[in-house]
Motif scaffolding. Structure first.
Motif, PDB file in Angstrom:
ATOM      1  N   VAL A 179       2.230   5.737   4.273  1.00 23.31           N
ATOM      2  CA  VAL A 179       1.711   6.245   4.394  1.00 23.31           C
ATOM      3  C   VAL A 179       0.412   5.362   3.780  1.00 23.31           C
ATOM      4  N   TYR A 180       1.090   5.431   2.173  1.00 18.96           N
ATOM      5  CA  TYR A 180       0.394   4.282   1.322  1.00 18.96           C
ATOM      6  C   TYR A 180      -0.306   3.142   1.951  1.00 18.96           C
ATOM      7  N   ILE A 181       0.670   2.375   3.030  1.00 19.13           N
ATOM      8  CA  ILE A 181       0.169   0.868   4.052  1.00 19.13           C
ATOM      9  C   ILE A 181      -1.040   1.051   4.675  1.00 19.13           C
ATOM     10  N   GLN A 182      -0.524   2.422   5.603  1.00 16.23           N
ATOM     11  CA  GLN A 182      -2.101   3.047   6.038  1.00 16.23           C
ATOM     12  C   GLN A 182      -2.770   3.611   5.531  1.00 16.23           C
ATOM     13  N   PHE A 195       2.343  -4.470   6.895  1.00 16.13           N
ATOM     14  CA  PHE A 195       3.655  -4.128   7.001  1.00 16.13           C
ATOM     15  C   PHE A 195       4.376  -5.215   7.397  1.00 16.13           C
ATOM     16  N   SER A 196       4.180  -6.636   7.126  1.00 15.55           N
ATOM     17  CA  SER A 196       4.705  -8.056   8.072  1.00 15.55           C
ATOM     18  C   SER A 196       5.213  -8.706   5.812  1.00 15.55           C
ATOM     19  N   GLU A 197       3.981  -7.841   5.730  1.00 15.76           N
ATOM     20  CA  GLU A 197       3.825  -8.893   4.096  1.00 15.76           C
ATOM     21  C   GLU A 197       4.970  -8.057   3.415  1.00 15.76           C
ATOM     22  N   LEU A 198       5.799  -6.993   3.876  1.00 14.60           N
ATOM     23  CA  LEU A 198       6.123  -5.895   3.215  1.00 14.60           C
ATOM     24  C   LEU A 198       7.416  -6.011   3.169  1.00 14.60           C
ATOM     25  N   ALA A 199       7.392  -6.535   4.677  1.00 18.12           N
ATOM     26  CA  ALA A 199       8.956  -6.870   5.205  1.00 18.12           C
ATOM     27  C   ALA A 199       9.527  -8.261   4.403  1.00 18.12           C
ATOM     28  N   GLN A 200       8.423  -9.391   4.527  1.00 17.33           N
ATOM     29  CA  GLN A 200       8.747 -10.802   3.385  1.00 17.33           C
ATOM     30  C   GLN A 200       9.170 -10.289   2.230  1.00 17.33           C
ATOM     31  N   MET A 201       8.459  -9.511   1.623  1.00 18.00           N
ATOM     32  CA  MET A 201       8.635  -8.743   0.008  1.00 18.00           C
ATOM     33  C   MET A 201      10.417  -8.672   0.169  1.00 18.00           C
ATOM     34  N   PHE A 202      10.770  -7.713   0.972  1.00 21.06           N
ATOM     35  CA  PHE A 202      12.245  -7.166   0.713  1.00 21.06           C
ATOM     36  C   PHE A 202      13.505  -8.423   1.210  1.00 21.06           C
ATOM     37  N   ILE A 205      -8.337  -3.976   6.757  1.00 22.67           N
ATOM     38  CA  ILE A 205      -7.573  -4.972   7.214  1.00 22.67           C
ATOM     39  C   ILE A 205      -6.177  -3.838   8.350  1.00 22.67           C
ATOM     40  N   SER A 206      -5.874  -5.454   9.034  1.00 22.29           N
ATOM     41  CA  SER A 206      -4.778  -4.513   9.733  1.00 22.29           C
ATOM     42  C   SER A 206      -3.152  -3.960   9.259  1.00 22.29           C
ATOM     43  N   GLU A 207      -2.836  -3.483  10.234  1.00 27.86           N
ATOM     44  CA  GLU A 207      -1.802  -2.507   9.154  1.00 27.86           C
ATOM     45  C   GLU A 207      -0.255  -3.391  10.003  1.00 27.86           C
ATOM     46  N   ASN A 208      -0.323  -3.995  10.530  1.00 28.68           N
ATOM     47  CA  ASN A 208       0.807  -4.378  10.800  1.00 28.68           C
ATOM     48  C   ASN A 208       0.413  -5.904  10.006  1.00 28.68           C
ATOM     49  N   VAL A 209      -0.715  -6.789  10.151  1.00 34.65           N
ATOM     50  CA  VAL A 209      -0.482  -8.034   8.250  1.00 34.65           C
ATOM     51  C   VAL A 209       0.197  -7.433   7.461  1.00 34.65           C
ATOM     52  N   ILE A 265      -5.038  -7.334  -2.331  1.00 30.69           N
ATOM     53  CA  ILE A 265      -4.122  -6.965  -1.399  1.00 30.69           C
ATOM     54  C   ILE A 265      -2.964  -7.216  -1.551  1.00 30.69           C
ATOM     55  N   ARG A 266      -2.380  -8.202  -2.157  1.00 29.57           N
ATOM     56  CA  ARG A 266      -1.333  -8.685  -2.320  1.00 29.57           C
ATOM     57  C   ARG A 266      -0.482  -7.687  -3.316  1.00 29.57           C
ATOM     58  N   ASP A 267      -0.903  -7.705  -4.739  1.00 34.45           N
ATOM     59  CA  ASP A 267      -0.743  -6.892  -5.846  1.00 34.45           C
ATOM     60  C   ASP A 267       0.020  -5.456  -5.560  1.00 34.45           C
ATOM     61  N   ILE A 268      -1.406  -5.207  -4.727  1.00 37.82           N
ATOM     62  CA  ILE A 268      -1.202  -3.557  -3.876  1.00 37.82           C
ATOM     63  C   ILE A 268       0.415  -3.072  -2.977  1.00 37.82           C
ATOM     64  N   VAL A 269       0.306  -4.411  -2.427  1.00 38.48           N
ATOM     65  CA  VAL A 269       1.594  -4.312  -1.305  1.00 38.48           C
ATOM     66  C   VAL A 269       2.391  -3.784  -2.244  1.00 38.48           C
ATOM     67  N   VAL A 270       2.854  -4.966  -3.333  1.00 42.68           N
ATOM     68  CA  VAL A 270       3.745  -5.386  -4.027  1.00 42.68           C
ATOM     69  C   VAL A 270       3.738  -3.422  -5.145  1.00 42.68           C
ATOM     70  N   SER A 271       2.789  -3.009  -5.737  1.00 45.07           N
ATOM     71  CA  SER A 271       3.369  -2.177  -6.068  1.00 45.07           C
ATOM     72  C   SER A 271       3.848  -0.736  -4.644  1.00 45.07           C
ATOM     73  N   ILE A 272       3.069  -0.662  -3.220  1.00 42.83           N
ATOM     74  CA  ILE A 272       4.162  -0.204  -2.664  1.00 42.83           C
ATOM     75  C   ILE A 272       5.177  -0.431  -2.577  1.00 42.83           C
ATOM     76  N   SER A 273       6.377  -1.282  -1.810  1.00 39.38           N
ATOM     77  CA  SER A 273       6.393  -1.755  -2.429  1.00 39.38           C
ATOM     78  C   SER A 273       8.083  -0.969  -2.922  1.00 39.38           C
ATOM     79  N   LYS A 274       7.217  -1.251  -4.375  1.00 38.96           N
ATOM     80  CA  LYS A 274       8.524  -0.319  -4.623  1.00 38.96           C
ATOM     81  C   LYS A 274       8.586   1.695  -5.102  1.00 38.96           C
TER      82      LYS A 274
END
Length: 645
Positions: free
Chosen positions: A407-410, A424-431, A418-422, A389-398
């Motif tokens: 849209v990709y998070i959803q 989005f929170s992971e994405l925010a932490q990456m930024f 898995i929850s969208e909020n989780v 999941i983290r690997d996919i979120v890393v790709s989305i963050s690009k």
């Protein structure tokens, strides 16, 4: 030397939108076209092409010109090379006189390396088709791979004989210098001997986007484990592997038309697809995908579909290219072939319709692809699943576009349950982490520079340049127009307005002639002289002579001026109900104001010069009288400009 007649035919025939359209995806913008700059890394289009004026302008870099200058700038061609390229494109016969030895000697290194590479392409292609060993070994190999004669000729495939220096000897006998044979990597030179790099290999010429030969890829046909199976030309002045995509020259029009690019790994993958009717395909030539290669595709389309072999290890090794594509703001899909197949083998065992249908039906969104690929490893392991999941979120963050990211998070939340909020929170932490890491980097030390005082002299020089340029601009844009001017005549302290009609260019000429004004900028002066000459000869200004001028500085200046008025269309102000006022209505006043402002600046300079010559002696009376006269003239000019001093 190319004859004047040939050059004129090229300029008359070549359409700037057609020429540039082979390198940049152009979209209609009013009467013009716009696209992403091929000279800078940008996300919003600032590159404009005017079919009416037959010029282009890149507002991100300031570059501009005509069809010839674009080829020179984009492909790093000389003027004669650009003319020859366009002549070939439009089937114009080139009338050329033989070059002298002195002219050949001044050819620069880059041009010489191009010529050597093109000779090598022709030599190796001829060996493949006509030499007994070339036909028996190289030609037979390509035929066994299923390539037709038409395909072999289209991609200019070749073969290098096993002999140590067959090519090198032949090239030198034809007059090609050994230093350029070595610099292109075609010949290896050491202290004791010189020999061919591509001995006993089938060869794949690697072309630039315009079709110029940059280098070669070679494959050995024996099972000699001591020799590399694949061999490429070394890096050189003209060949940079990370900046090139194999097959792009043949694929560029199809990529733009289909609005999609298929990305494969090898030369034969590209050739097999092309032979089977799928033209919009390029190869990274076995190297890891680079941002420069992605930007080449982005000029033509926003969509890339990566085609992987059925081999899982190969897929995992190449999957990192997805993030690079996303970083460039492009849309990426992924497709894999059945196990045991690669693009080359699969395209050979299916029909064209079956191939296109498979590509259309099996291309996956990158999230679905990553999930289907990596989920097998995760299975019921929560830790591995969290890592996926983290690997996919890393790709989305690009992805630079915020809406696309959401849209990709959803989509990821739906697939991974898995929850969208989780997410989005992971994405925010990456930024946040990226920002912290960036803030920890030591700030670059900047050399202290003295603060330049703004002097009156600098201001006046800049002001003079501004009005001189404005006069040239008016001449080029409006010089052929007839408008009504107003002359104010003073009789017995009574002002009378007299209306008369004149050509704009004629009006400016008369004003400048009365005051014997000459331009301080050399380039402006050259353009002005040419304008006056045209008026005297033809009673008209021909803009094309400036656009296609042999002096590149003049052509560039004129192009910049002509395209300045097109800049607003990039912002699509009319759609936002912001309307630009027509200059034609204000033209008489604009002409008069510009001429009078130029006079004012020149008078200021004259007064300043006279003041500096004043001394304490009595001979200053004449200078003081002259200053008074110029000051009175300045007042009259300000009156004309409706200013108060």
């Amino acid at each position: 030397m190319i004859s004047r007649n040939t050059i004129d035919k090229v300029f008359e025939t070549a359409r700037v939108e057609e020429v540039i359209g082979e390198f940049v995806q152009l979209k209609k913008a009013g009467s013009n076209f716009k696209g992403l700059s091929p000279f800078s890394d940008e996300k919003s289009p600032s590159f404009m092409v005017s079919p009416v004026k037959q010029i282009w302008k890149d507002f991100s870099t300031g570059k501009g010109g005509n069809a010839v200058s674009f080829i020179m700038e984009h492909e790093h061609y000389s003027y004669p090379e650009a003319i020859k390229y366009l002549a070939k494109k439009y089937n114009i016969e080139i009338d050329e006189t033989e070059q002298t030895d002195e002219q050949k000697a001044v050819a620069n290194e880059r041009e010489s390396m191009y010529l050597v590479s093109e000779y090598a392409r022709d030599y190796y292609h001829n060996i493949l088709l006509n030499h007994p060993k070339g036909k028996a070994i190289g030609y037979s190999y390509f035929k066994e791979r299923g390539f037709t004669d038409e395909t072999i000729k289209k991609f200019e495939l070749g073969y290098g004989l096993e002999d140590w220096d067959a090519f090198t000897q032949n090239a030198q006998n034809k007059g090609y210098d050994i230093q350029f044979l070595e610099k292109t990597g075609l010949t290896i030179v050491n202290e004791t001997k010189q020999f061919d790099r591509f001995r006993g290999r089938v060869l794949f010429p690697i072309h630039s986007m315009s079709g110029r030969v940059l280098g070669f890829g070679g494959r050995i046909l024996t099972n000699n484990k001591k020799v590399a199976k694949y061999l490429n030309s070394p890096e050189s002045v003209i060949y940079h592997k990370s900046h090139i995509l194999y097959g792009l020259y043949h694929a560029k029009q199809s990529i733009a038309k289909e609005d999609n690019c298929f990305l494969v790994e090898g030369y034969t993958d590209v050739i097999s697809f092309s032979q089977n009717g799928v033209e919009n395909v390029v190869a990274s030539s076995g190297t890891a995908l680079t941002p420069d290669q992605i930007r080449l595709v982005r000029r033509l389309t926003q969509n890339i579909t990566i085609l992987f072999d059925g081999d899982a290890a190969g897929i995992r090794a190449s999957i990192r290219g997805i993030d690079l594509i996303l970083e460039q703001g492009m849309n990426v899909k992924v497709l894999s072939f059945p196990e045991g197949d690669d693009p080359d083998s699969f395209s050979k065992r299916v029909s064209t319709d079956e191939l296109k249908e498979y590509l259309n039906d099996n291309a996956q969104d990158f999230i679905n692809f990553k999930v289907s690929l990596l989920m097998k490893d995760a299975q019921n392991d929560p830790v591995k699943k969290a890592g996926l999941i983290r690997d996919i979120v890393v790709s989305i963050s690009k992805i630079p576009d915020r809406i696309q990211r959401e849209v990709y998070i959803q989509e990821c939340a739906r697939i991974m349950q898995i929850s969208e909020n989780v997410l989005f929170s992971e994405l925010a932490q990456m930024f946040k982490k990226e920002q912290r890491d960036a803030s920890k980097k030591p700030a670059q030390l900047r050399p202290t520079q003295p603060v330049l005082q703004k002097t009156t002299q600098v201001e006046k020089v800049n002001e003079l340049f501004k009005y001189e340029k404005e006069i040239i601009k008016i001449l080029l844009l409006h010089g052929n127009k007839e408008v009504d001017f107003i002359d104010i005549i003073e009789e017995n302290n009574i002002e009378k307005k007299e209306v008369y009609t004149n050509l704009v260019a004629q009006e400016i000429y008369l004003h400048l002639q009365d005051d014997e004004i000459e331009f301080t900028d050399e380039l402006f002066q050259l353009v002005y002289f040419d304008v006056i000459h045209q008026l005297g000869q033809n009673k008209n200004i021909n803009i094309d002579t400036f656009i296609n001028h042999s002096n590149n500085d003049i052509a560039s200046l004129v192009t910049n001026i002509l395209m300045d008025d097109e800049r607003y269309s990039l912002s699509q102000w009319e759609k936002r109900e912001i309307f630009v006022k027509s200059r034609d209505a204000e033209l008489p006043k604009m002409v008069t104001d510009t001429v009078f402002n130029l006079r004012r600046v020149l008078i200021d300079e004259k007064i300043t010069s006279l003041v500096t010559n004043i001394s304490t002696e009595e001979t200053n009376d004449s200078i003081l009288e002259e200053i008074v006269n110029y000051s009175d003239l300045k007042k009259r000019i300000f009156k004309q400009l409706n200013r108060v001093i």
